[in-house]
Design an enzyme around this catalytic site. Structure first.
Site, PDB file in Angstrom:
ATOM      1  N   LYS A   1     111.333  50.974  88.647  1.00  0.00           N
ATOM      2  CA  LYS A   1     111.555  52.225  87.921  1.00  0.00           C
ATOM      3  C   LYS A   1     111.651  53.363  88.929  1.00  0.00           C
ATOM      4  O   LYS A   1     110.777  53.516  89.798  1.00  0.00           O
ATOM      5  CB  LYS A   1     110.389  52.494  86.976  1.00  0.00           C
ATOM      6  CG  LYS A   1     110.546  51.877  85.604  1.00  0.00           C
ATOM      7  CD  LYS A   1     109.401  52.339  84.719  1.00  0.00           C
ATOM      8  CE  LYS A   1     109.765  52.262  83.267  1.00  0.00           C
ATOM      9  NZ  LYS A   1     108.642  52.676  82.399  1.00  0.00           N
TER      10      LYS A   1
HETATM   11  O1  G3P Z   1     108.330  53.211  78.274  1.00  0.00           O
HETATM   12  C1  G3P Z   1     107.865  54.494  78.490  1.00  0.00           C
HETATM   13  C2  G3P Z   1     106.589  54.691  77.773  1.00  0.00           C
HETATM   14  O2  G3P Z   1     105.558  53.947  78.386  1.00  0.00           O
HETATM   15  C3  G3P Z   1     106.177  56.098  77.596  1.00  0.00           C
HETATM   16  O3  G3P Z   1     105.568  56.131  76.389  1.00  0.00           O
HETATM   17  O4  G3P Z   1     104.163  56.971  74.596  1.00  0.00           O
HETATM   18  O5  G3P Z   1     103.692  57.627  76.982  1.00  0.00           O
HETATM   19  O6  G3P Z   1     105.664  58.535  75.789  1.00  0.00           O
HETATM   20  P1  G3P Z   1     104.725  57.394  75.919  1.00  0.00           P
END
Ligand code: G3P
Length: 215
Positions: A83
């Site tokens: 990433k």
């Molecule tokens: O895949 C990206 C994810 O882990 C971010 O999720 O819920 O932290 O916005 P969030």
């Protein structure tokens, strides 16, 4: 449509994998830090559970440091996808890594033009963060729709990972739009399978089955 699981928790990954639903895994530093484990053995264990792409994040700022970090990460396992943050330094790193055959996932994408640049740099995957857009009163799925249209217009090979998924409707909309991949937290994966009428129906059929005389 492919399903990745968005977690670094090996129990969740194992359970989802046993259901036969998981094609890959995405992690980020926040998810990894929740596990309280050493980074490398944790990532190796994840790669042994799932036979598919496993995204792990490079955290350097400069392109040359991102490239060095990505090379090291890619040595952990052949399925590692690195990433890379959606910055100009990140895009430069993606170009170099792509030429070396290292798979990349451009992360923290919040606009269609960022996704366009990621594809032009040669990224393997692009990850729009839709839940975080919803959090600031933007419709996250609108971004996914635009990215898919742009990638279709020019036949870009970059695959769209719908990320920051928070609920089953996000998955439904991603599927209706034809997104390549949804990366889904374990709780949402469970929600996708649940329906109260299914539970009631199973119970009723079981009760009625018991009433049938059997020899
Ligand atoms: O895949 C990206 C994810 O882990 C971010 O999720 O819920 O932290 O916005 P969030």
């Amino acid at each position: 449509m492919k399903f990745f699981i968005d977690t670094a928790n090996v129990e969740e990954i194992r359970k989802a994998h046993d259901m036969g639903l998981i094609d890959g895994v995405t992690t980020n530093p926040t998810l990894i830090s929740k596990e309280g484990r050493d980074f490398r053995p944790l990532v190796s264990e994840i790669c042994e559970i799932v036979d598919g792409p496993v995204s792990v994040e490079a955290v350097s700022a400069k392109s040359e440091d991102l490239v060095a970090e990505a090379r090291t990460l890619s040595e952990i396992h052949e399925n590692i996808v690195v990433k890379i943050p959606m910055t100009f330094e990140g895009l430069r790193a993606v170009r170099i890594l792509t030429s070396e055959g290292i798979a990349t996932n451009v992360t923290l994408i919040f606009s269609p033009t960022q996704a366009l640049l990621a594809a032009k740099a040669g990224a393997t995957y692009a990850s729009p963060f839709i839940g975080r857009l919803d959090d600031v009163s933007h419709v996250g799925m609108d971004l996914v729709e635009q990215i898919i249209a742009i990638y279709d217009n020019y036949d870009f090979n970059t695959l769209v990972i719908v990320a920051s998924i928070r609920n089953p409707i996000h998955v439904l909309e991603a599927a209706l739009m034809g997104a390549d991949i949804a990366t889904i937290p374990y709780t949402v994966l469970e929600q996708l399978a649940k329906h109260p009428l299914t539970d009631v129906g199973v119970e009723r059929f079981l009760d009625d089955w018991k009433k049938i005389p059997k020899k």
